[in-house]
Design an enzyme around this catalytic site. Structure first.
Site, PDB file in Angstrom:
ATOM      1  N   GLU A 136      65.451  -8.636 -60.687  1.00 38.16           N
ATOM      2  CA  GLU A 136      64.273  -8.645 -59.820  1.00 38.16           C
ATOM      3  C   GLU A 136      63.951 -10.030 -59.278  1.00 38.16           C
ATOM      4  OE1 GLU A 136      62.162  -5.470 -62.811  1.00 38.16           O
ATOM      5  OE2 GLU A 136      61.101  -7.277 -62.236  1.00 38.16           O
ATOM      6  N   CYS A 151      59.704 -15.865 -57.192  1.00 34.90           N
ATOM      7  CA  CYS A 151      59.958 -15.783 -58.625  1.00 34.90           C
ATOM      8  C   CYS A 151      61.367 -15.207 -58.829  1.00 34.90           C
ATOM      9  CB  CYS A 151      58.899 -14.875 -59.253  1.00 34.90           C
ATOM     10  SG  CYS A 151      59.126 -14.636 -61.002  1.00 34.90           S
ATOM     11  N   CYS A 158      67.209  -9.789 -71.446  1.00 33.17           N
ATOM     12  CA  CYS A 158      66.902 -11.033 -72.168  1.00 33.17           C
ATOM     13  C   CYS A 158      67.264 -10.830 -73.631  1.00 33.17           C
ATOM     14  CB  CYS A 158      65.403 -11.341 -72.038  1.00 33.17           C
ATOM     15  SG  CYS A 158      64.925 -12.945 -72.706  1.00 33.17           S
ATOM     16  N   CYS A 162      60.179 -10.830 -76.859  1.00 35.72           N
ATOM     17  CA  CYS A 162      58.735 -11.044 -76.914  1.00 35.72           C
ATOM     18  C   CYS A 162      58.072  -9.670 -76.822  1.00 35.72           C
ATOM     19  CB  CYS A 162      58.294 -11.947 -75.780  1.00 35.72           C
ATOM     20  SG  CYS A 162      59.145 -13.541 -75.811  1.00 35.72           S
ATOM     21  N   CYS A 165      56.500  -8.244 -73.527  1.00 39.09           N
ATOM     22  CA  CYS A 165      57.283  -8.371 -72.292  1.00 39.09           C
ATOM     23  C   CYS A 165      58.209  -7.185 -72.116  1.00 39.09           C
ATOM     24  CB  CYS A 165      58.094  -9.666 -72.322  1.00 39.09           C
ATOM     25  SG  CYS A 165      59.237  -9.807 -70.942  1.00 39.09           S
ATOM     26  N   ASN A 346      49.701  -7.404 -68.465  1.00 39.12           N
ATOM     27  CA  ASN A 346      49.936  -6.298 -67.537  1.00 39.12           C
ATOM     28  C   ASN A 346      50.582  -5.157 -68.326  1.00 39.12           C
ATOM     29  OD1 ASN A 346      50.302  -4.779 -65.277  1.00 39.12           O
ATOM     30  ND2 ASN A 346      51.631  -6.217 -64.215  1.00 39.12           N
ATOM     31  N   CYS A 389      57.244  -8.722 -64.866  1.00 43.78           N
ATOM     32  CA  CYS A 389      58.634  -8.944 -65.224  1.00 43.78           C
ATOM     33  C   CYS A 389      59.328  -7.714 -65.840  1.00 43.78           C
ATOM     34  CB  CYS A 389      58.521 -10.117 -66.184  1.00 43.78           C
ATOM     35  SG  CYS A 389      59.822 -10.620 -67.176  1.00 43.78           S
TER      36      CYS A 389
HETATM   37  N1  SAH Z   1      61.789 -16.188 -70.369  1.00 48.95           N
HETATM   38  C1  SAH Z   1      60.937 -17.119 -69.745  1.00 48.95           C
HETATM   39  C2  SAH Z   1      60.683 -16.833 -68.288  1.00 48.95           C
HETATM   40  C3  SAH Z   1      60.512 -15.409 -67.923  1.00 48.95           C
HETATM   41  S1  SAH Z   1      59.126 -14.553 -68.650  1.00 48.95           S
HETATM   42  C4  SAH Z   1      59.628 -17.236 -70.488  1.00 48.95           C
HETATM   43  O1  SAH Z   1      59.373 -16.453 -71.384  1.00 48.95           O
HETATM   44  O2  SAH Z   1      58.889 -18.158 -70.167  1.00 48.95           O
HETATM   45  C5  SAH Z   1      57.830 -15.404 -67.803  1.00 48.95           C
HETATM   46  C6  SAH Z   1      56.440 -14.898 -68.020  1.00 48.95           C
HETATM   47  O3  SAH Z   1      56.319 -13.510 -67.720  1.00 48.95           O
HETATM   48  C7  SAH Z   1      55.897 -14.989 -69.433  1.00 48.95           C
HETATM   49  O4  SAH Z   1      55.374 -16.236 -69.762  1.00 48.95           O
HETATM   50  C8  SAH Z   1      54.732 -14.073 -69.345  1.00 48.95           C
HETATM   51  O5  SAH Z   1      53.622 -14.821 -68.977  1.00 48.95           O
HETATM   52  C9  SAH Z   1      55.064 -13.146 -68.201  1.00 48.95           C
HETATM   53  N2  SAH Z   1      55.005 -11.779 -68.657  1.00 48.95           N
HETATM   54  C10 SAH Z   1      55.946 -11.077 -69.306  1.00 48.95           C
HETATM   55  N3  SAH Z   1      55.502  -9.833 -69.585  1.00 48.95           N
HETATM   56  C11 SAH Z   1      54.249  -9.752 -69.088  1.00 48.95           C
HETATM   57  C12 SAH Z   1      53.258  -8.726 -69.055  1.00 48.95           C
HETATM   58  N4  SAH Z   1      53.477  -7.522 -69.591  1.00 48.95           N
HETATM   59  N5  SAH Z   1      52.069  -9.006 -68.478  1.00 48.95           N
HETATM   60  C13 SAH Z   1      51.846 -10.216 -67.910  1.00 48.95           C
HETATM   61  N6  SAH Z   1      52.737 -11.224 -67.905  1.00 48.95           N
HETATM   62  C14 SAH Z   1      53.926 -10.986 -68.495  1.00 48.95           C
HETATM   63 FE1  SF4 Z   2      62.596 -12.996 -72.501  1.00 48.03          FE
HETATM   64 FE2  SF4 Z   2      60.376 -11.778 -71.658  1.00 48.03          FE
HETATM   65 FE3  SF4 Z   2      60.275 -13.373 -73.792  1.00 48.03          FE
HETATM   66 FE4  SF4 Z   2      60.602 -14.447 -71.341  1.00 48.03          FE
HETATM   67  S1  SF4 Z   2      58.795 -13.340 -72.065  1.00 48.03           S
HETATM   68  S2  SF4 Z   2      61.736 -14.947 -73.233  1.00 48.03           S
HETATM   69  S3  SF4 Z   2      61.876 -12.816 -70.374  1.00 48.03           S
HETATM   70  S4  SF4 Z   2      61.444 -11.440 -73.651  1.00 48.03           S
END
Ligand code: SAH
Ligand code: SF4
Length: 408
Positions: A136, A151, A158, A162, A165, A346, A389
């Site tokens: 994306e 972005c 990944c 997390c 995420c 989100n 994301c």
């Molecule tokens: N892996 C890297 C970059 C990609 S994720 C990292 O973790 O920094 C970047 C950002 O996506 C995360 O910091 C988080 O703020 C955002 N993100 C991921 N899932 C999300 C969600 N469900 N709602 C809002 N922001 C989210």
């Molecule tokens: Fe990977 Fe999502 Fe964690 Fe970023 S926030 S490191 S994309 S699992």
């Protein structure tokens, strides 16, 4: 919760660590990492993609077909400054050479498998690469001015998990190659017809890049670094390092390399102020705990009052959003030139978290702001097109699965 394991392919990114391992261990890790490599730059018909190659690499392959090094500069201009994808439009190159180049090379773009524009003008692309994998890219316009951020994704999926995420629920399929990273930006520009590249500070719609899409960019450091060097090259796209921000969940050794070699802005996904909680929601914390991440931020060379480090903090209701959390956050980052992006969670189907209430967000922001740190609450953009994301990819897969089911 899936845990982070030290045998992840990402270890290959830390070349120094590999140098000190015994031969067998090194061979094992490199073999494993190779499984996650991007597809070859050569198409089945033998033509080679020029996008994503360094100037030196272009010079070398031109030499192989008997062409002089000065051609590299010409090609670079057409590919990255003018944005052309067709050799016949390269008017400074004579027709016979245009044809010779077209027989051997392409100037590739990913295929837009899905493009959606939200009611708030956010545009989300799902790009499909040559092997059918998808990632994306999102364009987020600045509503007040003619500019905006692109972005970009760095991996398909990944390795890190997390818990908030959506990308983290998808296993790592593979790293994106430098060509695939650069061409996300180029294809987004195609979509806004923003070629040729404008020089210096001339306003442009696609004015900044944030490496915040799918994947952990520092676990694909070599490809990301190569792509950013291409994008920063002054004779091509020419985006300054001040306009590029890399977001990491805290891969400490590579934060140092990123600062030294690229000098781009850094965003750190902090999300929690205690190690026990961060261990859970950002599992990489078990390897690089908060103190180490913050120490790397303190020594980050590109950080100054003019170029602050961004701490991203996702606001999860009753998990990390108390006044005490806000006060601890301020204590932890004191002395770092920083701002804090507060991101309302989100929700996605199947997630257990809820976003913090508006009152909580406001109170948390106030505590951080009163301590002298800018603390904007990031209004969710593109909600109606699942812009968080990793969500569009799953929606597309689901749609295609549904399609197949009805076809049968
Ligand atoms: N892996 C890297 C970059 C990609 S994720 C990292 O973790 O920094 C970047 C950002 O996506 C995360 O910091 C988080 O703020 C955002 N993100 C991921 N899932 C999300 C969600 N469900 N709602 C809002 N922001 C989210
Ligand atoms: Fe990977 Fe999502 Fe964690 Fe970023 S926030 S490191 S994309 S699992």
């Amino acid at each position: 919760m899936p845990s982070f394991t030290s045998s992840s392919p990402s270890l290959s990114a830390d070349a120094n660590a590999i140098m000190f391992m015994d031969e067998r261990e090194r061979a094992r890790i490199l073999a494993k990492a190779a499984l996650f490599s991007p597809p070859s730059a050569t198409l089945p018909d033998g033509r080679r993609d020029l996008v994503g190659l360094s100037r030196e690499e272009i010079t070398d392959i031109l030499a192989e077909i008997g062409e002089k090094p000065f051609r590299t500069k010409q090609l670079w201009h057409w590919i990255y400054h003018q944005g052309v994808t067709d050799f016949s439009r390269m008017s400074t190159i004579a027709k016979p050479l245009q044809e010779k180049l077209a027989e051997r090379f392409i100037i590739g773009r990913p295929e837009p498998a899905m493009v959606q524009t939200s009611s708030d003008e956010t545009r989300k692309f799902l790009f499909r690469f040559r092997d059918g994998q998808e990632a994306e890219t999102v364009y987020i316009p600045d509503r007040r001015e003619d500019r905006g951020a692109v972005c970009i994704s760095s991996q398909v999926g990944c390795t890190l998990s997390c818990t908030f995420c959506h990308t983290g629920t998808q296993k790592l399929v593979r790293n994106l190659g430098a060509a695939e990273i650069v061409s996300q930006f180029m294809a987004a520009r195609d979509s806004y017809a923003e070629w040729p590249s404008l020089k210096g500070e001339t306003p442009r719609l696609l004015s900044t890049i944030v490496l915040m899409g799918m994947g952990e960019p520092l676990y694909n450091y070599e490809n990301v670094a190569k792509a950013m060097k291409i994008i920063m090259d002054g004779e091509g796209i020419g985006l300054s390092r001040r306009r590029i921000t890399l977001s990491t969940s805290g891969v400490v050794p590579l934060m140092d390399r990123c600062g030294d070699e690229l000098g781009i802005n850094l965003a750190v996904s902090l999300h929690a102020v205690r190690n026990d909680l961060r261990d859970q929601i950002v599992p990489l914390n078990r390897k690089y705990p908060i103190e180490e991440v913050l120490a790397a931020c303190r020594r980050y060379p590109a950080a100054s009052n003019a170029r602050r480090i961004t701490f991203e903090y996702i606001m999860l209701r009753d998990v990390n959003d108390s006044d005490a959390d806000a006060r601890e956050l301020v204590r932890l980052i004191s002395g770092i030139p920083a701002k804090v992006n507060l991101i309302p969670f989100n929700p996605w189907p199947g997630s257990d978290y809820r976003p913090s209430t508006r009152e909580r967000q406001a109170k948390f922001a106030e505590i951080v702001m009163n301590a002298g740190f800018a603390s904007p609450i990031r209004t969710p953009r593109g909600r109606d097109i699942l812009a968080a994301c990793g969500q569009l990819k799953t929606a597309s897969e689901r749609a295609r699965a549904g399609q197949t089911a009805t076809d049968e």
